[in-house]
Design a protein around this motif. Structure first.
Motif, PDB file in Angstrom:
ATOM      1  N   ILE A   1       0.832  -1.204   0.000  1.00 22.68           N
ATOM      2  CA  ILE A   1       0.000   0.000   0.000  1.00 22.68           C
ATOM      3  C   ILE A   1       0.869   1.257   0.000  1.00 22.68           C
ATOM      4  O   ILE A   1       0.603   2.207  -0.742  1.00 22.68           O
ATOM      5  N   VAL A   2       1.916   1.247   0.824  1.00 22.00           N
ATOM      6  CA  VAL A   2       2.812   2.413   0.866  1.00 22.00           C
ATOM      7  C   VAL A   2       3.480   2.620  -0.488  1.00 22.00           C
ATOM      8  O   VAL A   2       3.587   3.753  -0.987  1.00 22.00           O
ATOM      9  N   GLY A   3       3.935   1.533  -1.117  1.00 17.21           N
ATOM     10  CA  GLY A   3       4.561   1.648  -2.439  1.00 17.21           C
ATOM     11  C   GLY A   3       3.610   2.192  -3.477  1.00 17.21           C
ATOM     12  O   GLY A   3       3.982   3.028  -4.312  1.00 17.21           O
ATOM     13  N   ASN A   4       2.356   1.748  -3.445  1.00 20.02           N
ATOM     14  CA  ASN A   4       1.368   2.229  -4.404  1.00 20.02           C
ATOM     15  C   ASN A   4       0.983   3.675  -4.146  1.00 20.02           C
ATOM     16  O   ASN A   4       0.753   4.447  -5.090  1.00 20.02           O
ATOM     17  N   ILE A   5       0.904   4.047  -2.867  1.00 22.55           N
ATOM     18  CA  ILE A   5       0.630   5.448  -2.544  1.00 22.55           C
ATOM     19  C   ILE A   5       1.730   6.338  -3.101  1.00 22.55           C
ATOM     20  O   ILE A   5       1.480   7.417  -3.645  1.00 22.55           O
TER      21      ILE A   5
ATOM     22  N   CYS B   1       1.326   6.476  -7.056  1.00 24.27           N
ATOM     23  CA  CYS B   1       0.146   7.265  -7.428  1.00 24.27           C
ATOM     24  C   CYS B   1       0.327   8.731  -7.043  1.00 24.27           C
ATOM     25  O   CYS B   1      -0.020   9.630  -7.814  1.00 24.27           O
ATOM     26  N   GLY B   2       0.879   8.946  -5.840  1.00 22.09           N
ATOM     27  CA  GLY B   2       1.077  10.310  -5.393  1.00 22.09           C
ATOM     28  C   GLY B   2       2.062  11.074  -6.263  1.00 22.09           C
ATOM     29  O   GLY B   2       1.829  12.224  -6.634  1.00 22.09           O
ATOM     30  N   THR B   3       3.162  10.423  -6.605  1.00 24.45           N
ATOM     31  CA  THR B   3       4.175  11.068  -7.443  1.00 24.45           C
ATOM     32  C   THR B   3       3.622  11.371  -8.827  1.00 24.45           C
ATOM     33  O   THR B   3       3.821  12.468  -9.370  1.00 24.45           O
TER      34      THR B   3
ATOM     35  N   ASP C   1      10.574  18.747  -9.044  1.00 27.50           N
ATOM     36  CA  ASP C   1      11.442  17.623  -8.674  1.00 27.50           C
ATOM     37  C   ASP C   1      11.699  17.602  -7.173  1.00 27.50           C
ATOM     38  O   ASP C   1      11.783  16.530  -6.558  1.00 27.50           O
ATOM     39  N   SER C   2      11.835  18.780  -6.563  1.00 30.11           N
ATOM     40  CA  SER C   2      12.059  18.841  -5.117  1.00 30.11           C
ATOM     41  C   SER C   2      10.867  18.275  -4.364  1.00 30.11           C
ATOM     42  O   SER C   2      11.024  17.546  -3.370  1.00 30.11           O
ATOM     43  N   LEU C   3       9.662  18.582  -4.834  1.00 27.32           N
ATOM     44  CA  LEU C   3       8.466  18.064  -4.183  1.00 27.32           C
ATOM     45  C   LEU C   3       8.360  16.548  -4.329  1.00 27.32           C
ATOM     46  O   LEU C   3       8.030  15.844  -3.384  1.00 27.32           O
ATOM     47  N   THR C   4       8.656  16.038  -5.533  1.00 27.22           N
ATOM     48  CA  THR C   4       8.574  14.592  -5.742  1.00 27.22           C
ATOM     49  C   THR C   4       9.673  13.869  -4.960  1.00 27.22           C
ATOM     50  O   THR C   4       9.456  12.755  -4.466  1.00 27.22           O
ATOM     51  N   ASN C   5      10.856  14.497  -4.844  1.00 28.10           N
ATOM     52  CA  ASN C   5      11.930  13.885  -4.043  1.00 28.10           C
ATOM     53  C   ASN C   5      11.550  13.822  -2.565  1.00 28.10           C
ATOM     54  O   ASN C   5      11.854  12.841  -1.874  1.00 28.10           O
ATOM     55  N   MET C   6      10.877  14.864  -2.096  1.00 27.52           N
ATOM     56  CA  MET C   6      10.408  14.858  -0.710  1.00 27.52           C
ATOM     57  C   MET C   6       9.398  13.738  -0.498  1.00 27.52           C
ATOM     58  O   MET C   6       9.417  13.044   0.521  1.00 27.52           O
ATOM     59  N   LEU C   7       8.520  13.543  -1.492  1.00 28.05           N
ATOM     60  CA  LEU C   7       7.535  12.460  -1.402  1.00 28.05           C
ATOM     61  C   LEU C   7       8.228  11.105  -1.391  1.00 28.05           C
ATOM     62  O   LEU C   7       7.817  10.189  -0.678  1.00 28.05           O
ATOM     63  N   ASP C   8       9.290  10.957  -2.182  1.00 31.46           N
ATOM     64  CA  ASP C   8      10.043   9.698  -2.206  1.00 31.46           C
ATOM     65  C   ASP C   8      10.693   9.404  -0.849  1.00 31.46           C
ATOM     66  O   ASP C   8      10.740   8.246  -0.416  1.00 31.46           O
TER      67      ASP C   8
ATOM     68  N   ILE D   1       9.607  10.450   2.103  1.00 32.57           N
ATOM     69  CA  ILE D   1       8.525  10.055   3.017  1.00 32.57           C
ATOM     70  C   ILE D   1       8.126   8.611   2.758  1.00 32.57           C
ATOM     71  O   ILE D   1       7.890   7.831   3.687  1.00 32.57           O
ATOM     72  N   THR D   2       8.052   8.238   1.482  1.00 34.83           N
ATOM     73  CA  THR D   2       7.698   6.867   1.121  1.00 34.83           C
ATOM     74  C   THR D   2       8.727   5.880   1.646  1.00 34.83           C
ATOM     75  O   THR D   2       8.377   4.801   2.145  1.00 34.83           O
ATOM     76  N   LEU D   3      10.002   6.241   1.540  1.00 32.60           N
ATOM     77  CA  LEU D   3      11.065   5.359   2.027  1.00 32.60           C
ATOM     78  C   LEU D   3      10.940   5.126   3.534  1.00 32.60           C
ATOM     79  O   LEU D   3      11.089   4.000   4.014  1.00 32.60           O
ATOM     80  N   ILE D   4      10.626   6.194   4.263  1.00 35.42           N
ATOM     81  CA  ILE D   4      10.466   6.071   5.716  1.00 35.42           C
ATOM     82  C   ILE D   4       9.283   5.173   6.052  1.00 35.42           C
ATOM     83  O   ILE D   4       9.372   4.277   6.899  1.00 35.42           O
ATOM     84  N   LEU D   5       8.158   5.395   5.372  1.00 35.38           N
ATOM     85  CA  LEU D   5       6.974   4.581   5.626  1.00 35.38           C
ATOM     86  C   LEU D   5       7.194   3.130   5.225  1.00 35.38           C
ATOM     87  O   LEU D   5       6.712   2.205   5.891  1.00 35.38           O
ATOM     88  N   SER D   6       7.934   2.918   4.135  1.00 34.19           N
ATOM     89  CA  SER D   6       8.234   1.550   3.701  1.00 34.19           C
ATOM     90  C   SER D   6       9.110   0.848   4.732  1.00 34.19           C
ATOM     91  O   SER D   6       8.954  -0.353   4.979  1.00 34.19           O
ATOM     92  N   ALA D   7      10.035   1.601   5.330  1.00 32.66           N
ATOM     93  CA  ALA D   7      10.883   1.020   6.374  1.00 32.66           C
ATOM     94  C   ALA D   7      10.043   0.593   7.571  1.00 32.66           C
ATOM     95  O   ALA D   7      10.264  -0.473   8.152  1.00 32.66           O
ATOM     96  N   VAL D   8       9.056   1.409   7.925  1.00 31.22           N
ATOM     97  CA  VAL D   8       8.165   1.050   9.035  1.00 31.22           C
ATOM     98  C   VAL D   8       7.383  -0.215   8.683  1.00 31.22           C
ATOM     99  O   VAL D   8       7.229  -1.125   9.508  1.00 31.22           O
ATOM    100  N   GLY D   9       6.891  -0.281   7.430  1.00 27.10           N
ATOM    101  CA  GLY D   9       6.175  -1.475   6.985  1.00 27.10           C
ATOM    102  C   GLY D   9       7.064  -2.704   6.986  1.00 27.10           C
ATOM    103  O   GLY D   9       6.616  -3.810   7.340  1.00 27.10           O
ATOM    104  N   SER D  10       8.322  -2.529   6.615  1.00 28.19           N
ATOM    105  CA  SER D  10       9.256  -3.653   6.600  1.00 28.19           C
ATOM    106  C   SER D  10       9.535  -4.158   8.014  1.00 28.19           C
ATOM    107  O   SER D  10       9.713  -5.363   8.228  1.00 28.19           O
ATOM    108  N   VAL D  11       9.580  -3.237   8.981  1.00 25.18           N
ATOM    109  CA  VAL D  11       9.780  -3.646  10.374  1.00 25.18           C
ATOM    110  C   VAL D  11       8.613  -4.506  10.842  1.00 25.18           C
ATOM    111  O   VAL D  11       8.800  -5.533  11.504  1.00 25.18           O
TER     112      VAL D  11
END
Length: 395
Positions: free
Chosen positions: A35-39, A42-44, A260-267, A269-279
């Motif tokens: 779900i985090v990956g798809n968000i 889609c968000g980007t 690009d700065s906005l999309t990088n910021m979104l990436d 955030i996604t990485l952090i959320l994915s790490a939480v999901g992986s935990v």
């Protein structure tokens, strides 16, 4: 192989509740990562589409705050159009104001544009027409509104011919709607529509006439394909400074970099959320070890009997390994299905296209099965090392 799978299935069905809870933990971990990956995707995609539709994919020229009395005018616009690598340039006049339709007052940003703006800003015309040369020449009271505004005021998309009242230059006046547009994917309006103003487009000459000014707030520039946006922007600024006898009076904004700065910021955030999901997936995998250790203790006599009649250590170990892998695999499949089901429901609600991401699915499946295998090794090893005599003594 088939015998090991059958044995694993039989063993898992002995304690259905315990097995189901372990599988559920794996499924939740997998689905959260999906779900985090798809968000993220889609968000980007939606954010890029929205920003490009607002013109945030090219170059704008504006006057710096320290420019004094210098402003952008028709002479500057013509100078920019003659620059190398400039495909098109259009004036922009902006006002933050109120728009009223059917006694419904809405906060809006009025964009004064010309007939060339549609070649620079991605405007998707749904109904009606865009501005023509007569509208610009006469400073006509005509406007383009977006579909979201139409639906919020008249409860339908097509309101061509209707009249809206716009407060421009301190004076309220009526404007005829000649076009309905749809900017981007509409995601931002769906999510935060109550917090962002409506966009209304009118001829820039109309805004100038209403506000009593003859200059522009910005000039939007479309660069030819393959051109270096930063270098061309600096060239334009230097020419404008020389033409106006100034230094540092003009500013070039590469809006693609801001996007690009906005999309990088979104990436990030996604990485952090994915790490939480992986935990959470890792924690669920640890429960496999707990379940398998309990299973080894419960089946000690069974293991002793198998070893007494000639079962090899490798066979005992593989049997328990297959159980752990099977739990991980079933949980992974359920997680993938539920994750994409929830993602598709959310994507359809917000009107965003969603595709299956192989770059997310494969790593998640690999991590899930690998973790199940790793955390199943110790219980399997412990079971295979039991001595028949000691195992048979267990009650």
């Amino acid at each position: 192989m088939a015998d090991y799978l059958k044995s694993a299935f039989r063993s898992l069905t002995r304690k259905r509740v315990r097995t189901s809870l372990t599988i559920l933990g794996i499924a939740i971990g997998v689905s959260s990562v999906i779900i985090v990956g798809n968000i993220s995707r889609c968000g980007t995609t939606a954010l890029s589409t929205e920003l490009e539709s607002l013109g945030l994919s090219g170059l704008t020229i504006s006057v710096s705050q320290d420019a004094g009395s210098i402003s952008l005018n028709e002479t500057d616009l013509n100078l920019i159009k003659r620059c190398d690598q400039v495909e098109q340039a259009a004036p922009i006049v902006v006002q933050s104001t109120d728009v009223t339709a059917r006694k419904i007052r809405t906060k809006a940003i009025v964009w004064g544009i010309d007939t060339k703006a549609s070649q620079i800003i991605s405007i998707n015309l749904l109904y009606g027409r865009l501005f023509n040369n007569e509208d610009i020449r006469d400073g006509a009271n005509v406007c383009l509104v977006d579909e979201a505004f139409s639906k919020s005021t008249y409860l339908r998309s097509n309101i061509i011919g209707k009249t809206v009242t716009i407060l421009c230059g301190g004076v309220e006046d009526n404007y005829k709607v000649v076009g309905i547009i749809k900017t981007g994917s509409g995601l931002l309006q769906n999510v935060i529509g109550n917090y962002i103003p409506t966009f209304v487009y009118v001829p820039y000459t109309t805004v100038q006439k209403a506000s009593g000014k003859d200059n522009f707030d910005q000039i939007a520039v479309k660069i030819k394909s393959g051109g270096n946006v930063d270098r061309i922007g600096q060239t334009i600024v230097d020419k404008l400074d020389r033409n106006n006898g100034s230094a540092g009076a003009f500013v070039s904004n590469n809006l693609a970099k801001q996007k690009d700065s906005l999309t990088n910021m979104l990436d990030i955030i996604t990485l952090i959320l994915s790490a939480v999901g992986s935990v959470s997936l890792l924690v669920a995998s640890l429960s496999i070890m707990t379940v398998m250790l309990v299973s080894v203790n419960e089946r000690t006599r069974e293991i002793g009997i198998k070893k007494a009649i000639g079962a090899k250590r490798s066979s005992i170990m593989l049997e328990f390994m297959f159980e752990a892998i099977l739990i991980s695999f079933i949980g992974c499949i359920l997680g993938l299905v539920s994750g994409y089901l929830i993602s598709y429901i959310g994507a359809n609600y917000f009107g965003v296209a969603l595709n299956i991401r192989v770059d997310v699915v494969l790593p998640v499946m690999g991590f899930s099965i690998l973790s199940g295998t790793i955390f199943g090794i110790y219980p399997a090893y412990k079971a295979s090392n039991l001595k028949p005599v000691d195992a048979l003594r267990q009650e």
